[in-house]
Design a protein around this motif. Sequence first.
Motif, short mmCIF file in Angstrom:
data_model
loop_
_atom_site.label_atom_id
_atom_site.label_comp_id
_atom_site.label_asym_id
_atom_site.label_seq_id
_atom_site.Cartn_x
_atom_site.Cartn_y
_atom_site.Cartn_z
N TYR A 136 5.50 4.49 1.15
CA TYR A 136 4.60 3.34 1.18
C TYR A 136 3.59 3.42 0.03
CZ TYR A 136 1.33 -0.04 3.39
OH TYR A 136 0.52 -1.11 3.67
N GLY A 137 3.49 2.31 -0.72
CA GLY A 137 2.46 2.23 -1.76
C GLY A 137 2.71 3.08 -2.98
N CYS A 138 3.95 3.53 -3.20
CA CYS A 138 4.26 4.25 -4.45
C CYS A 138 4.48 3.20 -5.53
CB CYS A 138 5.49 5.15 -4.25
SG CYS A 138 5.18 6.55 -3.16
N THR A 139 3.40 2.75 -6.07
CA THR A 139 3.42 1.55 -6.93
C THR A 139 4.01 1.80 -8.31
OG1 THR A 139 1.15 2.06 -7.58
CG2 THR A 139 1.45 0.53 -5.74
N PHE A 158 9.40 1.58 2.02
CA PHE A 158 9.07 1.29 0.62
C PHE A 158 8.11 0.11 0.51
CE2 PHE A 158 13.14 3.50 0.52
CZ PHE A 158 12.93 4.46 -0.46
N SER A 159 7.37 -0.13 1.58
CA SER A 159 6.42 -1.24 1.58
C SER A 159 5.39 -1.07 0.46
CB SER A 159 5.71 -1.29 2.93
OG SER A 159 4.74 -2.31 2.96
N ARG A 160 5.10 -2.20 -0.21
CA ARG A 160 4.08 -2.26 -1.26
C ARG A 160 4.40 -1.36 -2.47
NH1 ARG A 160 -0.23 -5.30 0.26
NH2 ARG A 160 -0.38 -5.76 2.50
N CYS A 161 5.68 -1.05 -2.65
CA CYS A 161 6.10 -0.42 -3.92
C CYS A 161 6.29 -1.58 -4.90
CB CYS A 161 7.39 0.37 -3.73
SG CYS A 161 7.17 1.83 -2.67
N SER A 162 5.20 -2.01 -5.46
CA SER A 162 5.14 -3.32 -6.13
C SER A 162 5.97 -3.42 -7.40
CB SER A 162 3.68 -3.67 -6.43
OG SER A 162 3.07 -2.64 -7.18
N LYS A 163 6.31 -2.29 -8.03
CA LYS A 163 7.12 -2.32 -9.26
C LYS A 163 8.60 -2.06 -8.98
CE LYS A 163 3.41 -0.98 -12.43
NZ LYS A 163 2.94 0.01 -13.43
N LEU A 164 8.92 -1.79 -7.74
CA LEU A 164 10.31 -1.49 -7.39
C LEU A 164 11.16 -2.74 -7.58
CD1 LEU A 164 12.31 0.60 -6.28
CD2 LEU A 164 11.68 -0.12 -3.98
#
Length: 579
Positions: free
Chosen positions: A500-503, A522-528
């Motif tokens: 979570y949050g591994c941006t 993988f929530s909020r992995c914004s660049k994934l």
Amino acid sequence: MKKLWILLCMIVSLLCVNKQVYAASANPNLTVSTVSAEPGSTVEVPISIANNTGICGAALSVSYDEKLVLTGVSAGEAFSSMAFTKPGELSANPVKLLWDNVDVDKTNGTIAILTFQVPKEAGTYKVSVSCEADDVIDSDLNSVTLNIANGGIQVAEKSNVIGTGTCGTGVTWSLGQDGALTISGKGDMKNYTYKSEMPWYKYISQIKSVVIKEGVTSIGNYAFYGMSGMTKITIPKGITSIGAYAFKNSTALDGVQLPTTLKKLGESAFFGCSGLREIAIPEGLYTIWGYTFKNCTKLEKVTFPSTLIKIDEAAFYGCASLKTLTIPDNVSIIGIYCFKNCTKLNSVQLSANIQQIREAAFYGTALTELTIPDKVTDIGKYAFKNCTALKNVIFSKNLKKIDDSAFYACGGLTVLNLPDSLTEIRDYAFRKCTELKTVNFSAGLKTVGESSFYGCEKLTELKLPEGVTDIKGYAFKGCIGVTTITLPSTLKTMGESAFYGCTGITKIEIPKNVTTVGAYAFSRCSKLSQVTFKGNAPTIGDYAFAKVTAKISYPSGNATWSKDKQQNYGGTLTWSEAK
């Protein structure tokens, strides 16, 4: 005829003697008390009357030793119906005491109280009463004869002892005016179950020092508990045992020399001795029992014997001035909480024979670097939690487990080189290690615990070794600096919010043996933007890809990837078969 005459003479003689005895016993008895006093003190000397036949006037002359100083005269409860006239000048010697009344007074008891300042020299100082004929009269104005017994003041040498008694079979105690408690005799002191049982308890605030004489072989439980004014203790050669709680909370004690004969140091023996600065544990002692030196906040130096095997639970907990420790190689056990909150402890050389570092043993210390001996297989819960200055750890080559929160918030760590023997990193083990940049995981690792690297914001790469089967919930949550993640083919489960949050990550490959991807994994992995599944469709939890926009691929022709599996899971996902 001659015999009859002799008999008559004897009868007359007996009658005369009996009349004289009766007359004498019928007289009032006046007594000047004999009292004891300490040198230089003030003391009261009562004058009393008994067998009062009736008096309506009296004039008594009181004489006293010239070394006495008369400071006061007061009336007693007897002669209360008569007017009492005190002497006009107390410095006179003798002084006159006068009583006068119309009616007769027959009360018995104290008629006057004389107050004297006594000299500092020991001795016997006389006080006497006398009267002339007709100085004491009855209601018919007849003279009353008094039987007078004079007294005085006994002044003894001032004793230095204010209390004595026994404190064991063949062991006695004596407390002097100077606050020195002396224990002497032969044998063991008595063990007490609480401080109020010790025989000198009522004098506890007066005790300034304790001297134990040779011949005494043990110090009992609770013997000197809570002596807040005691600054010094003398413990002789021959003492083999110091009991539990013996000196607990003796806060002023600033120096102790333990004898070479000592074999046992009891639980909490010096707990709370906040004035103690240095202690040397003698050779021949094998165990330091629990809480022995807990909260000795000024303790700066500890010397351990080579014979030591065990340092028990919380033995040095809260010793906030302790800076360095060398633990002898025979020590195999360091108890839980042993050095917790030793906030200045910056250097520890651990025993080569220690096999386990137990729960919270070095919690909150100032350690900067650490070498964990190769016999250690287990680092316990909270063992080094909040060691914020810790920058470098060399791990045991035989380490198998790092338990819950073992290095929680060790903000100075930057690199971890975990030995290949390590199989388990438990929950929260390295949480909030905010400066941690590199983790070289062990080849033998099987499990990464819940929240074990949560908040390690400066990590850049995660390369988990083959053999890892389980990444538990929140394991790498908030690791915002990670850009690359390599997962092993042996992996089976990824817990809730594991990444979570591994941006920083842009792509991830999910190995073919994975059966579970937890909720919010993988929530909020914004660049994934790219996710590749290599095997059958796993169970994917709610919101596993929340706030993620990515292309998802799965093995071509794999029937487990049905349409109901191809959901958005809280994000915007585009599903396709791998080419």
